[in-house]
Design a protein around this motif. Sequence first.
Motif, short mmCIF file in Angstrom:
data_model
loop_
_atom_site.label_atom_id
_atom_site.label_comp_id
_atom_site.label_asym_id
_atom_site.label_seq_id
_atom_site.Cartn_x
_atom_site.Cartn_y
_atom_site.Cartn_z
N ALA A 182 11.98 5.52 8.64
CA ALA A 182 11.59 4.62 9.73
C ALA A 182 10.08 4.46 9.80
CB ALA A 182 12.14 5.15 11.06
N GLN A 183 9.37 5.56 9.64
CA GLN A 183 7.90 5.50 9.67
C GLN A 183 7.37 4.70 8.48
OE1 GLN A 183 9.86 8.13 10.23
NE2 GLN A 183 8.81 9.74 11.38
N ALA A 184 8.00 4.88 7.33
CA ALA A 184 7.57 4.15 6.14
C ALA A 184 7.83 2.65 6.28
CB ALA A 184 8.27 4.69 4.90
N ASP A 185 9.00 2.30 6.81
CA ASP A 185 9.33 0.88 6.99
C ASP A 185 8.38 0.21 7.98
OD1 ASP A 185 11.37 1.11 5.20
OD2 ASP A 185 12.98 1.07 6.68
N GLU A 186 7.99 0.94 9.03
CA GLU A 186 7.03 0.40 9.99
C GLU A 186 5.69 0.14 9.32
OE1 GLU A 186 4.85 -0.66 13.41
OE2 GLU A 186 6.99 -0.72 12.93
N MET A 187 5.24 1.09 8.52
CA MET A 187 3.96 0.94 7.84
C MET A 187 4.02 -0.18 6.79
SD MET A 187 1.96 1.76 5.03
CE MET A 187 3.07 2.84 4.14
N GLN A 188 5.16 -0.33 6.13
CA GLN A 188 5.32 -1.32 5.07
C GLN A 188 5.92 -2.62 5.57
OE1 GLN A 188 4.14 -1.17 2.25
NE2 GLN A 188 4.19 0.85 1.34
N ALA A 189 5.88 -2.86 6.88
CA ALA A 189 6.57 -4.02 7.44
C ALA A 189 6.09 -5.34 6.85
CB ALA A 189 6.41 -4.04 8.96
N GLY A 190 4.80 -5.44 6.53
CA GLY A 190 4.29 -6.67 5.95
C GLY A 190 4.86 -6.95 4.58
N ASP A 247 6.61 18.52 -7.31
CA ASP A 247 7.27 17.51 -6.50
C ASP A 247 6.30 16.37 -6.24
OD1 ASP A 247 9.47 19.17 -6.29
OD2 ASP A 247 8.98 19.89 -4.29
N ALA A 248 6.80 15.14 -6.31
CA ALA A 248 6.00 13.97 -5.97
C ALA A 248 6.57 13.33 -4.72
CB ALA A 248 5.99 12.97 -7.12
N TYR A 249 5.78 13.27 -3.66
CA TYR A 249 6.17 12.60 -2.42
C TYR A 249 5.58 11.20 -2.44
CZ TYR A 249 7.72 17.05 -0.40
OH TYR A 249 8.40 18.23 -0.14
N VAL A 250 6.46 10.17 -2.37
CA VAL A 250 6.02 8.78 -2.50
C VAL A 250 6.59 7.97 -1.33
CG1 VAL A 250 5.84 6.81 -4.06
CG2 VAL A 250 6.19 9.08 -5.00
N THR A 251 5.75 7.11 -0.74
CA THR A 251 6.19 6.37 0.44
C THR A 251 7.11 5.20 0.12
OG1 THR A 251 4.19 4.98 0.38
CG2 THR A 251 4.10 7.00 1.71
N LEU A 252 7.15 4.76 -1.13
CA LEU A 252 8.00 3.65 -1.54
C LEU A 252 8.55 3.93 -2.93
CD1 LEU A 252 8.85 0.74 -0.49
CD2 LEU A 252 7.04 -0.14 -1.97
N SER A 264 0.87 -1.18 0.00
CA SER A 264 0.00 0.00 0.00
C SER A 264 0.90 1.22 0.00
CB SER A 264 -0.91 0.01 1.23
OG SER A 264 -1.74 1.15 1.20
N VAL A 265 0.82 2.00 -1.06
CA VAL A 265 1.69 3.16 -1.25
C VAL A 265 0.84 4.43 -1.31
CG1 VAL A 265 3.37 4.25 -2.82
CG2 VAL A 265 3.39 1.76 -2.48
N GLY A 266 1.37 5.49 -0.72
CA GLY A 266 0.73 6.79 -0.82
C GLY A 266 1.57 7.75 -1.63
N CYS A 267 0.92 8.64 -2.36
CA CYS A 267 1.63 9.62 -3.19
C CYS A 267 0.91 10.96 -3.11
CB CYS A 267 1.70 9.14 -4.64
SG CYS A 267 2.54 10.31 -5.76
N VAL A 268 1.68 12.03 -2.92
CA VAL A 268 1.14 13.39 -2.88
C VAL A 268 1.94 14.23 -3.88
CG1 VAL A 268 0.83 15.46 -1.47
CG2 VAL A 268 0.36 13.20 -0.50
N ILE A 269 1.24 14.93 -4.77
CA ILE A 269 1.87 15.82 -5.75
C ILE A 269 1.73 17.26 -5.25
CG2 ILE A 269 1.98 16.53 -8.17
CD1 ILE A 269 2.45 13.56 -7.82
#
Length: 364
Positions: free
Chosen positions: A129-137, A67-72, A26-31
């Motif tokens: 660190a926050q992203a890795d926690e959210m993407q741990a699965g 700018d594109a902010y992407v969690t992964l 599950s990835v989030g993206c903000v432009i």
Amino acid sequence: MVDPSHMRAALALARRGLGNTWPNPSVGCVIVQYGQVVGRGVTQPGGRPHAETQALAMAGEAARGADAYVTLEPCNHTGQTPPCTEALVAAGVARVVIAGNDPDPRVDGAGIARLRAAGIEVVTGVLTAQADEMQAGFLCRVQHGRPLVTLKLATTLDGKIATRSGESQWITGASARAAAHALRGQHDAVLVGVGTVAADNPSLTCRIVGFRSTPVVRVVVDSHLRTRLTARLIATATTDPTWIIHRGGVPADRQEAFSTAGVRMLSVAGGERGVDLAAGLQALGAAGLTRVLVEGGAQIAAGLLRDGLVDRIAWFHAPGIMGGDGWPAAQAFGVTDLSAMPRFTRTSIRAVGDDMLTEFSRAA
């Protein structure tokens, strides 16, 4: 200048998709254009469309120079959809800010390299660190071949899950049960042993209206296919996916009966006490699952703890004491020395109605 608040917004979007996007993360993206958000996206149920294409579609021409902010790290390979890197290049974004790298061998730095080759500035390591926690699965499945395992327990203060006669409904209150359903909704699957199915005949669904758009996968560990064909899980298998992990060599007619009912059958090697749980989790990972919530029973809990397969614990404590006559949360699993005891680190604690929910992660 990178604004971490936009990455926090992207992470919040990504958390909404947990449990709905497997086998994809599950990835989030903000432009962002001139400090204003012009596009938002999150991976859609089933894993596609991806977050970047959703956000770019919302932004339209405003994505050019943004700018594109992407969690992964954006994907750079063609699967059922074109690469997100190509979509970002085609949209003309000026910079991509990434929280975490994607360890999938098909990506693993190639997405970043493709963006830079196209002249796009890439910034990495923002709220990693926050992203890795959210993407741990997702990270667990890619790196270890199995889903992240969360053991959910609902017990008395002294760790009992049922009376001597087997009565367990309800040890915890309504608020705790609602929180447990929310936990189901954030996981790809809920797993129980055949003993829990026989004793409780559960549905194992997320019964919070509108919480998620896809049904939770129900998984039963049943080495010898003892589950009744009339059990709720089997009767509803055509509408709510139900999988059974079993040993090889079980009667073909039983396998056929479950398959006809709509159950997905996963045959794995046997262990000392039934199914080899590590092999079972590997089978779930190969099927695409990234996050599994284990809800029972005491034998399954003991086996997972014994084999070092529990990554997190969500422990609901009710304010009551049952004493030695009650059933323990985990059966004996051979701990004779303190050094062999599985240890966990508390990550949060909060009141849920009259009960307490304490969450733990496996100690490093």
